[in-house]
Design an enzyme around this catalytic site. Sequence first.
Site, PDB file in Angstrom:
ATOM      1  N   LEU D 227       0.824  -1.205   0.000  1.00  0.00           N
ATOM      2  CA  LEU D 227       0.000   0.000   0.000  1.00  0.00           C
ATOM      3  C   LEU D 227       0.864   1.263   0.000  1.00  0.00           C
ATOM      4  O   LEU D 227       1.778   1.393   0.810  1.00  0.00           O
ATOM      5  CB  LEU D 227      -0.881  -0.019   1.261  1.00  0.00           C
ATOM      6  N   ASP D 228       0.571   2.194  -0.884  1.00  0.00           N
ATOM      7  CA  ASP D 228       1.254   3.495  -0.947  1.00  0.00           C
ATOM      8  C   ASP D 228       2.739   3.372  -1.246  1.00  0.00           C
ATOM      9  O   ASP D 228       3.495   4.318  -1.031  1.00  0.00           O
ATOM     10  CB  ASP D 228       1.065   4.293   0.366  1.00  0.00           C
TER      11      ASP D 228
END
Lengths: 284, 284, 284, 284
Positions: D227-228
């Site tokens: 994520l990210d």
Amino acid sequence: MKRPTATLLISCPDQQGLVARISNFIFANGGNIIDADQHTDFEAGLFLSRIEWELTGFNLDRELIGPAFEAVARPLGAQWQLHFSDRKPRLSLWVSKQDHCLLDLLWRQQAGELDAEIPLIISNHDKLRPIAEQFGIDFLHLPITRETKAEQEARQLAAIADYGIDLVVLAKYMQALSSEFLAQFPQVINIHHSFLPAFAGANPYQRAYERGVKIIGATAHYVTPDLDEGPIIEQDVVRVSHRDDADDLVRKGKDLERIVLARAVRLHLQHRVLTYRNRTVVFA
Amino acid sequence: MKRPTATLLISCPDQQGLVARISNFIFANGGNIIDADQHTDFEAGLFLSRIEWELTGFNLDRELIGPAFEAVARPLGAQWQLHFSDRKPRLSLWVSKQDHCLLDLLWRQQAGELDAEIPLIISNHDKLRPIAEQFGIDFLHLPITRETKAEQEARQLAAIADYGIDLVVLAKYMQALSSEFLAQFPQVINIHHSFLPAFAGANPYQRAYERGVKIIGATAHYVTPDLDEGPIIEQDVVRVSHRDDADDLVRKGKDLERIVLARAVRLHLQHRVLTYRNRTVVFA
Amino acid sequence: MKRPTATLLISCPDQQGLVARISNFIFANGGNIIDADQHTDFEAGLFLSRIEWELTGFNLDRELIGPAFEAVARPLGAQWQLHFSDRKPRLSLWVSKQDHCLLDLLWRQQAGELDAEIPLIISNHDKLRPIAEQFGIDFLHLPITRETKAEQEARQLAAIADYGIDLVVLAKYMQALSSEFLAQFPQVINIHHSFLPAFAGANPYQRAYERGVKIIGATAHYVTPDLDEGPIIEQDVVRVSHRDDADDLVRKGKDLERIVLARAVRLHLQHRVLTYRNRTVVFA
Amino acid sequence: MKRPTATLLISCPDQQGLVARISNFIFANGGNIIDADQHTDFEAGLFLSRIEWELTGFNLDRELIGPAFEAVARPLGAQWQLHFSDRKPRLSLWVSKQDHCLLDLLWRQQAGELDAEIPLIISNHDKLRPIAEQFGIDFLHLPITRETKAEQEARQLAAIADYGIDLVVLAKYMQALSSEFLAQFPQVINIHHSFLPAFAGANPYQRAYERGVKIIGATAHYVTPDLDEGPIIEQDVVRVSHRDDADDLVRKGKDLERIVLARAVRLHLQHRVLTYRNRTVVFA
């Protein structure tokens, strides 16, 4: 230690096969391209390119590259320049009384940010001579009046020739250069303390203050006989507010001026700037 | 739900004790200041201030605040405005054919970013009527020719009166307003698609492209009879390069225009902007 | 020559009448406020303010202003500082091997941008001594190893006391300060070469390059025992691209570092920064 | 009407003659190159390039270009993609409850800024269905719980296949995509409401407020299972101050989010983005 490279800057009428012809010339001679960029202005029908390759392993001797490339370039109607990375350009910095751009460029040169030699500072005032002395650079004091301008420009041109100067940087030099001077030595970069074309001419910060702008700028450009009208190389801005008086604008502007000028000089020294139609292409 | 507040905008000749006098007025009447800002232009000898306080617990009835403050203000030679946060300003958006600023302001109003009502859209073209219908806003189509301009401006003024409009926002309205119009209704914000004072007037993007600038901008300003010369509220910029043609400048500029205009309208609606000497103080 | 001013920095629990009480104190003693700013953090229930007024014509002697204001402040539960503009703060600049921030601050001080005296440079290396000599500033070489750190910090604290230093500026000083040091001398500003909280810790440019960010930054902050976690005073950024390698990021970052650090130091010297809850209020 | 072009995106181990070989392929077949850009990552030993040429007058039929170029590419160990400008990519926009990025992309597509078709909107909420209806776009409501996630992702993948989607844009879609999903459909762009890697994860604006940063940002990136952590395509920032509370950061951030996401999507649609080593090369 970086290995030496050659850089070609080319502009010619747009036509098929340009990238292929140019890259073939380098490939056929054993060159390894490490950077290539191009731009086509379709309105102007103009192709512009910058190609850099390693000299190590290149089969042509340096003095033969130019003549050999001319055989490629002439049929294309191309104008071109050839530069070698291990031949350092020679700069002359011109100043009046303000020291911030001068010091900034000298620091950057010492720090290795500007790949150039700086053998000569010229000023119409004597005030900044100590800085030249501190850095061990020759300082030429050439005061200018309306009457002496032509004569002093002749001295400036002689000094440019004597020192083998490639580029003059007007680092807050508060004198216009005559058309005659520029006809003989056109390689001059100036920093103007406004976001051109806003506030061309004198006292831009005072006028910016009076106009109540919310952002001020600085502009580095090649010098042409039309003051503040030459091709723009780089600009940047900073936000201001009603709390900033004209002096604050001057102070904030100084930071812009030195950064914008340094960026423009660096781009020029790396042979990343081409001009046409009073505009620049910056291969950054 | 925010509690209602009163906001005073004051400007007066600079003198001792201004902050004390004004804050005492509010304190003496039981007000709780939640925001206060001031600026003194020493060159102009002018003091400007914005003070906001909660109405809850304030001892003066709303209709008495103005008269009571006038007793404080008159000896100071002050000009002042009083606004209540629960009285929503009424906006009229004026457009021609481009929709990006209109849509942006309407979306922001729906999203709660603009504390205002928007009962009326006026246009010299019929093209954007569907947007007005979609948002349930009255749309007045008033085409303008040189011959009909005076007559149509009379209709515009009548509509402004009918709808109780407080502020007209020229959201890409490509018509100049006459001095006569502005004398009767001066509360007008315009968005100009350049970094003023650069490229005032027509076709700024084309001219910016031709000049070869490296940064373009947009400017929101109050409208005065001198086109593009009114007090600047907000400006912003974006970087461009030789790769951007005039169409790219238009596209990049649209994002600037809508953001800069929205910021300026929001600041005005929050009563954060004071003007003097063709300049603004923005208490942001 | 600017006339001398007094500046009060105040923070206290939010309550009615604060602006009135403070401004009355100044007005009642004949003071002319030239700048006032305030902020209320409603979540924290905290009121913060900065007020500056002219000492000329003020009826209280300087040494009485503090005690007199304490009578106002105590009932409000206020913390406050009082500064006089003609008492120049004394700075110590601490460096390791990089000179760009040091040179920049020294140049700004000479140019009148930083209203301070700089009597002492401290370094854990001897490399930048020539710069200190050139500017006529005492240079203290205090190398640090894990074993000698406590001992050298004692020497640093002694030097701070000897020279009457008000603020230590870590201008690329590559050593952490211990909690013990900061407990004894907490007024320290550092420049971190990243956009905090991104890339806290070591080698931020290399890590930014590896992460492939499109923008890099620099952060000036007060130093706390938690490295890179102190209250942020100022930040700025610059755009980078895939063409920039880690060395380019270092070079671009240096311009950011010196500008961001200089802004933060200037704001501090003008008593425009208040801290609470590990945050700053900057009355700029 | 622009004439159709072909665009090659190539990456391969760096070696001599790459530009020559590729441009010769196009030149030999009668192609007119209108844009060419390249980058060499010397550390990675990787050459990356984007070449665009006019199809008009090109001697190879479209379906033969790929196979013919493969004969050039295979000996070079090159990976490549071929795109035709008159074949519009098909986008699916995924949203949760916030409409600003969705509306912004839809406006831009209508205004001609995004050269793509948008046949499908998917959401885990039903709230934004009216926007889909207003623009005449199919709307698929697929609520997600921990229990239904796998099943709903299967439906999402089926819809992607049904609609012939080339790119999924997470326009404030507040759900993570599973590794399984991304293994089957990796072409996904997300907008994260912070200046990554700062404030990765949840509630970035609140955390930015608490940390007291002076600048906030937004980041558009390709989605990876971490994520990210995916390759960053574009970032931008805006200045904030102590006057901005967490809600102000949200509001200011929304403008960033929509502009940064729109830029990233446009760059992707113009085939200007190449990824390697979790980084992007953006030929803008």
